[in-house]
Design an enzyme around this catalytic site. Structure first.
Site, short mmCIF file in Angstrom:
data_model
loop_
_atom_site.label_atom_id
_atom_site.label_comp_id
_atom_site.label_asym_id
_atom_site.label_seq_id
_atom_site.Cartn_x
_atom_site.Cartn_y
_atom_site.Cartn_z
N ARG A 226 -73.01 50.61 -33.96
CA ARG A 226 -73.65 51.53 -33.44
C ARG A 226 -75.17 51.24 -33.60
O ARG A 226 -75.94 52.03 -32.90
CB ARG A 226 -73.42 52.96 -34.00
CG ARG A 226 -71.87 53.35 -34.04
CD ARG A 226 -71.37 54.47 -34.84
NE ARG A 226 -70.88 53.64 -36.19
CZ ARG A 226 -70.03 54.39 -36.92
NH1 ARG A 226 -70.09 55.71 -37.12
NH2 ARG A 226 -69.82 53.93 -37.96
N ARG B 90 -108.00 39.21 -42.49
CA ARG B 90 -106.74 38.51 -42.06
C ARG B 90 -106.53 37.83 -43.51
O ARG B 90 -107.35 37.71 -44.32
CB ARG B 90 -106.86 37.48 -40.99
CG ARG B 90 -107.17 38.25 -39.63
CD ARG B 90 -107.41 37.34 -38.66
NE ARG B 90 -106.79 35.79 -38.45
CZ ARG B 90 -107.18 35.01 -37.70
NH1 ARG B 90 -108.30 34.95 -37.11
NH2 ARG B 90 -106.32 33.96 -37.85
C1 UD1 Z 1 -67.16 55.53 -44.14
C2 UD1 Z 1 -66.00 56.66 -44.63
C3 UD1 Z 1 -66.34 58.28 -44.53
C4 UD1 Z 1 -67.52 58.32 -45.16
C5 UD1 Z 1 -68.87 57.54 -44.68
C6 UD1 Z 1 -69.98 57.73 -45.73
C7 UD1 Z 1 -63.91 55.18 -44.70
C8 UD1 Z 1 -62.66 55.04 -44.01
N1 UD1 Z 1 -64.75 56.03 -44.13
O1 UD1 Z 1 -67.01 56.06 -42.76
O2 UD1 Z 1 -65.31 58.71 -45.01
O3 UD1 Z 1 -67.71 59.69 -44.92
O4 UD1 Z 1 -68.39 56.08 -44.98
O5 UD1 Z 1 -71.09 57.12 -45.14
O6 UD1 Z 1 -64.01 54.52 -45.51
N2 UD1 Z 1 -67.13 47.94 -44.24
C9 UD1 Z 1 -67.04 46.73 -44.41
N3 UD1 Z 1 -65.86 46.11 -43.94
C10 UD1 Z 1 -65.22 46.88 -43.16
C11 UD1 Z 1 -65.44 48.02 -42.65
C12 UD1 Z 1 -66.73 48.47 -43.39
O7 UD1 Z 1 -67.43 46.00 -45.27
O8 UD1 Z 1 -63.97 46.53 -42.45
C13 UD1 Z 1 -68.47 48.64 -44.72
C14 UD1 Z 1 -69.58 48.56 -43.79
O9 UD1 Z 1 -70.76 47.29 -43.78
C15 UD1 Z 1 -70.35 49.73 -44.49
C16 UD1 Z 1 -69.35 50.45 -45.21
O10 UD1 Z 1 -68.23 49.60 -45.29
O11 UD1 Z 1 -71.24 49.45 -45.39
C17 UD1 Z 1 -68.74 51.63 -44.47
O12 UD1 Z 1 -68.23 51.51 -43.08
P1 UD1 Z 1 -68.73 52.26 -41.93
O13 UD1 Z 1 -68.10 51.69 -40.74
O14 UD1 Z 1 -70.14 52.73 -41.68
O15 UD1 Z 1 -67.99 53.58 -42.35
P2 UD1 Z 1 -68.11 55.06 -41.66
O16 UD1 Z 1 -67.65 55.19 -40.64
O17 UD1 Z 1 -69.65 55.40 -41.95
CA CA Z 2 -71.42 54.26 -42.57
#
Ligand code: UD1
Ligand code: CA
Length: 457
Positions: free
Chosen positions: A15, A332
């Protein structure tokens, strides 16, 4: 009881619409992940593991020695990401804080409360929650009628009733290490996104009769998850207002917090006034009683006390006490100004050392120069420091007076107390106390007009 931490940072950050890994996007001039690592450094955490995947090389290079980086090759979801940290935490018996690299505003005190609550409740898992006026996009915390947490449901999987819940999952947890990695392996990607959700651990534990607790974070701004650049902009605002509030409480006047910007690693002394449009970038140190702005950009600028900077840019330079800079000056990198130096309007300085009380009041370029104390540099003075190949130094000794519009063709030295005539192009050293004038003698042709002269000669 010992404490470890895992930071989930492998996601692509779709996103953000960028080639850059999301967790390296800067907040307050520092990657988001750096904020999380700073926060963990402030807590007593025995070991920190960062799960990286998208942009692994970049993320690992950034993390360096601060944490162990493990790879999640395919981003199959947050549960899968945490599972990847398993081998790095083998033999660790204690509690594990799970943080997200995209939740950079979390404070050390909140993490400490989370751990305390987890231990007080003797829980297998404790989730940090928050009440949001607009919970859109977050997982919702579903509770039983008696208030106990039963599970977390993601936005995309939630029913209309569940979407109405305002208590969200912050994505931050404290988890007991015992049995954790075995439990993670039981999670199945049966959901709208086909991902292994870490959130499912809550329902899984509850189903098994394990103790699950929740702690609500008092300040929802702390747990904002950054998924897109608009959320990043809101977080930037939260960060800067937080920092400006701290400064204001320590004795700094911030005239307009909405239009004052600050990055990490900046200090400002009491009785300093920050006027609107001031941007204090990393590494800036400002003393007491200074006035900065309006509309000034300072990066790695070190200022003494009572300095005034107005409509100016100062980078990687040192300004002594009671200096005045601007309006419309550009200092600078590599400059060092002693006390009471005046750098006025439309002046550019580069790698210049300027002695006490010297004045460069208007329209000058002074580069690769050493200027003594008590020197006056007339308007329009230029150090001609570059011959097209090399940069050469200019030395202007104490008390010298450089006439307006002087060109100083470097390498050249103007001795102590020497004077250059206005409009001179100085190519040879000027001895101390001497006058150097280099210009054609003025010629007068009387009655030019009467003789029918037009324009110039
Ligand atoms: C996630 C939570 C959601 C919560 C939100 C808070 C899950 C399924 N959902 O959603 O309940 O409200 O965070 O901000 O956990 N990441 C990895 N590997 C992956 C996927 C994600 O390392 O395979 C990391 C991302 O880099 C990120 C974090 O996990 O830092 C959260 O992932 P993201 O995809 O942003 O989850 P949300 O949809 O925000
Ligand atoms: Ca997130």
């Amino acid at each position: 009881m010992t404490l470890a931490a895992v930071v989930l940072a492998a996601g692509k950050g779709t996103r953000m619409k960028s080639g850059q890994p999301k967790v390296l996007f800067p907040l307050g001039g520092q990657p988001m992940l750096g904020h999380v690592l700073d926060t963990l450094a402030a807590c007593r955490v025995e070991k920190v593991v960062v799960v990286a995947g998208h942009g692994l090389q970049q993320v690992a290079a950034y993390v360096g020695e601060r944490a162990q980086v493990v790879c999640q090759e395919q981003q199959l979801g947050t549960a899968h990401a945490l599972l990847m940290a398993g081998s790095a935490l083998e033999g660790f018996a204690g509690d594990i804080l799970v943080l997200c690299g995209d939740t950079p505003l979390i404070r050390p005190g909140t993490l400490e409360q989370l751990v305390q609550e987890h231990r007080r409740q003797q829980a297998a898992a404790t989730v940090l929650t928050a009440q949001l006026a607009d919970p859109t996009g977050y997982g919702r915390v579903i509770r039983e009628a008696d208030g106990r947490v039963s599970r977390i449901v993601e936005q995309k999987d939630a029913t209309a009733d569940e979407l109405a819940v305002k208590e969200i999952n912050t994505g931050l947890y404290c988890l007991r290490s015992t049995g954790l990695f075995a439990a993670l392996k039981e999670i199945r990607p049966q959901n709208a996104q086909g991902e292994y959700y870490l959130t499912d651990i809550i329902g899984l534990y509850v189903g098994r009769g394990e103790r699950v607790a929740a702690l609500s974070c008092a300040d929802p701004a702390e747990v904002a998850g950054i998924n897109d650049r608009w959320q990043l902009a809101q977080a930037e605002r939260t960060y800067r207002l937080r920092r400006l509030e701290e400064l204001a409480k320590s004795g700094v006047t911030v005239l307009d917090p909405e239009h004052t910007y600050i990055e990490v690693d900046v200090t400002v002394g009491p009785d300093t006034v920050l006027l609107p449009g001031t941007y204090l970038a990393r590494g800036t140190r400002i003393g007491r009683g200074c006035t900065i702005g309006p509309n000034s950009y300072l990066r790695a600028a070190v200022l003494g006390d009572d300095v005034q900077v107005c409509y100016a840019v100062v980078e990687e330079s040192y300004l002594g006490n009671s200096c005045t800079v601007g309006p419309f000056a550009y200092i600078r990198p590599g400059c060092r100004l002693a006390d009471q130096v005046k750098v006025g309007d439309f002046v550019e300085l580069k790698k210049a050392t300027v002695g006490m009380g010297s004045k460069i009041p208007h329209l000058s370029y002074v580069g690769d120069a050493t200027v003594g104390s008590g020197v006056n540099i007339g308007a329009g003075t230029i150090t001609c420091n570059y011959d097209g190949k090399n940069k050469w130094p200019t030395v202007i000794e104490d008390g010298a007076f450089i006439g307006s519009n002087t060109n100083l063709v470097a390498p050249v030295t103007v001795g102590a107390g020497a004077v250059t005539g206005a409009g001179s192009t100085i190519t040879k050293d000027v001895p101390a106390g001497a006058l150097a004038v280099e210009r054609a003698k003025q010629k007068i042709v009387p009655d030019w007009k009467k003789k029918g002269g037009q324009g110039g000669e």
